[in-house]
Motif scaffolding. Structure first.
Motif, PDB file in Angstrom:
ATOM      1  N   MET A   1      -5.795   1.189   8.945  1.00  0.00           N
ATOM      2  CA  MET A   1      -6.114   0.786   7.579  1.00  0.00           C
ATOM      3  C   MET A   1      -5.262  -0.372   7.053  1.00  0.00           C
ATOM      4  SD  MET A   1      -8.623   2.719   6.969  1.00  0.00           S
ATOM      5  CE  MET A   1      -8.856   2.355   5.229  1.00  0.00           C
TER       6      MET A   1
ATOM      7  N   GLN B   1      -4.970   1.707  17.554  1.00  0.00           N
ATOM      8  CA  GLN B   1      -6.313   1.554  17.012  1.00  0.00           C
ATOM      9  C   GLN B   1      -7.284   2.516  17.657  1.00  0.00           C
ATOM     10  OE1 GLN B   1      -6.672  -0.544  14.382  1.00  0.00           O
ATOM     11  NE2 GLN B   1      -4.480  -0.602  14.580  1.00  0.00           N
TER      12      GLN B   1
ATOM     13  N   ASP C   1       0.422  -4.887   3.498  1.00  0.00           N
ATOM     14  CA  ASP C   1       0.451  -3.447   3.729  1.00  0.00           C
ATOM     15  C   ASP C   1       1.480  -3.151   4.810  1.00  0.00           C
ATOM     16  OD1 ASP C   1      -1.635  -3.178   1.944  1.00  0.00           O
ATOM     17  OD2 ASP C   1      -3.158  -2.752   3.473  1.00  0.00           O
TER      18      ASP C   1
ATOM     19  N   ARG D   1      -3.691  -3.858   6.177  1.00  0.00           N
ATOM     20  CA  ARG D   1      -4.261  -5.193   6.113  1.00  0.00           C
ATOM     21  C   ARG D   1      -3.332  -6.152   5.362  1.00  0.00           C
ATOM     22  NH1 ARG D   1      -6.812  -3.258   9.451  1.00  0.00           N
ATOM     23  NH2 ARG D   1      -9.092  -3.140   9.746  1.00  0.00           N
TER      24      ARG D   1
ATOM     25  N   ASP E   1       0.803  -1.222   0.000  1.00  0.00           N
ATOM     26  CA  ASP E   1       0.000   0.000   0.000  1.00  0.00           C
ATOM     27  C   ASP E   1       0.833   1.268   0.000  1.00  0.00           C
ATOM     28  OD1 ASP E   1       0.988  -0.364   2.592  1.00  0.00           O
ATOM     29  OD2 ASP E   1      -0.754   0.585   3.525  1.00  0.00           O
TER      30      ASP E   1
END
Length: 240
Positions: free
Chosen positions: A212, A240, A191, A214, A166
Motif C-alpha cells: 500500500m 509484494q 508513505d 506510495r 501514512d
C-alpha cells in the motif's frame, strides 16, 4: 570536456532502522555506480546516538559496501580532513531525528557546503525522515514538538518534503494545510515503505516494499484547494 555527473537524491520512507527485509537499503546501494560503494552515515539528527550508529554498522557491514560514520558531536577531523572524507564517498546516508537541529549543526561545521559540493560531483545523497527533509527547500516536521512547517533546508530538491505521511496521525492534514497556506511549497509526501530517486531535481524512479505504500505529490490548484497525486511505484522483492 566530460559531461557533468548527474546529481541524484534518494528520499527513503524506511531502511535499516525501521525494516527487517533490507529491501530499500539494497535498492539504494544498487544505485551506486561502483560495485562496492563507500557509504557514509551521518547520524547528526539523532545527536549521533550510539545505538543508531550500531544499527547502521550491523546492517551495512555484511553488505557489499564500505560503511563509515561521520560524527559531528564528537568531531575529530579538521576542516581539510572533513572535506576529504565527505567528497570521497559514493553515498551519503542521513539518519532521522530533529531536522532543525540537523541543519544548524551542519551549518556550524560547514557540512552543508560540503554536501552541496559532493552532490554536484555525483555523490548519491539519501536519507530517512529528517534525512529526507533536509535536502528540500522546506519540510513538514516535529522538530519543535507539534507538527509544523519548516521553511528551511539545503534546497537541493525543489519544493518540500513530508515524511511518515501514512503512519503518524495528523501528518497528512497538517501538510495539506501548510501547502494550502503557502507556508510550504508544493512537494513530496512519503508513505513509510517507499523510496524515491530524483535526478537533477526530477523524479526518475519510485519503489515500494509494501503493497500500500506510495509516494504522493501535493500541490494547490491555484485557488486554495489541495491536489494530491499518487505516483506509480515499482514493487521491491517478495514483499509484494
Amino acid at each position: 570536456m566530460a559531461a557533468a555527473p548527474a546529481r541524484r537524491l534518494v528520499l527513503l520512507g524506511g531502511g535499516f532502522s525501521t525494516d527487517d527485509d533490507g529491501l530499500l537499503d539494497d535498492w539504494m546501494l544498487s544505485l551506486a555506480d561502483v560495485p562496492r560503494p563507500k557509504v557514509c552515515f551521518l547520524p547528526t539528527a539523532s545527536g549521533d546516538a550510539p545505538a543508531y550508529v550500531e544499527q547502521f554498522h550491523t546492517a551495512f557491514r555484511p553488505r557489499e559496501c564500505e560503511p563509515a560514520v561521520l560524527s559531528l558531536f564528537r568531531r575529530e577531523l579538521d576542516d581539510d580532513a572533513l572535506r576529504a572524507v565527505l567528497l570521497s564517498q559514493d553515498i551519503v546516508y542521513v539518519g532521522g531525528g530533529n531536522t532543525a537541529n540537523l541543519l544548524a549543526v551542519w551549518r556550524t561545521h560547514g557540512v552543508d557546503r560540503l554536501l552541496r559540493e559532493a552532490y554536484d560531483r555525483g555523490t548519491l545523497l539519501c536519507g530517512i525522515s529528517a534525512g529526507a527533509n533536509c535536502w528540500a527547500e522546506g519540510s513538514h516536521t516535529d522538530s519543535f514538538g507539534p507538527l509544523t512547517f519548516l521553511p528551511d533546508g539545503l534546497g537541493l530538491l525543489p519544493g518540500s518534503v513530508c515524511p511518515h505521511y501514512d503512519s503518524e496521525p495528523g501528518r497528512r492534514s497538517s501538510y495539506h494545510e501548510a501547502v494550502a497556506a503557502g507556508s510550504l511549497a508544493a512537494g513530496w509526501a512519503l508513505d513509510d515503505g517507499i523510496g524515491a530517486l530524483f535526478t537533477d531535481g526530477l523524479l526518475t524512479d519510485a519503489v515500494t516494499r509494501t503493497p500500500m505504500a506510495r509516494l504522493h505529490h501535493v500541490r494547490t490548484d491555484g485557488k486554495g484547494d489541495v491536489l494530491e497525486e499518487t505516483m506509480p511505484c515499482r514493487p521491491l522483492g517478495e514483499a509484494q
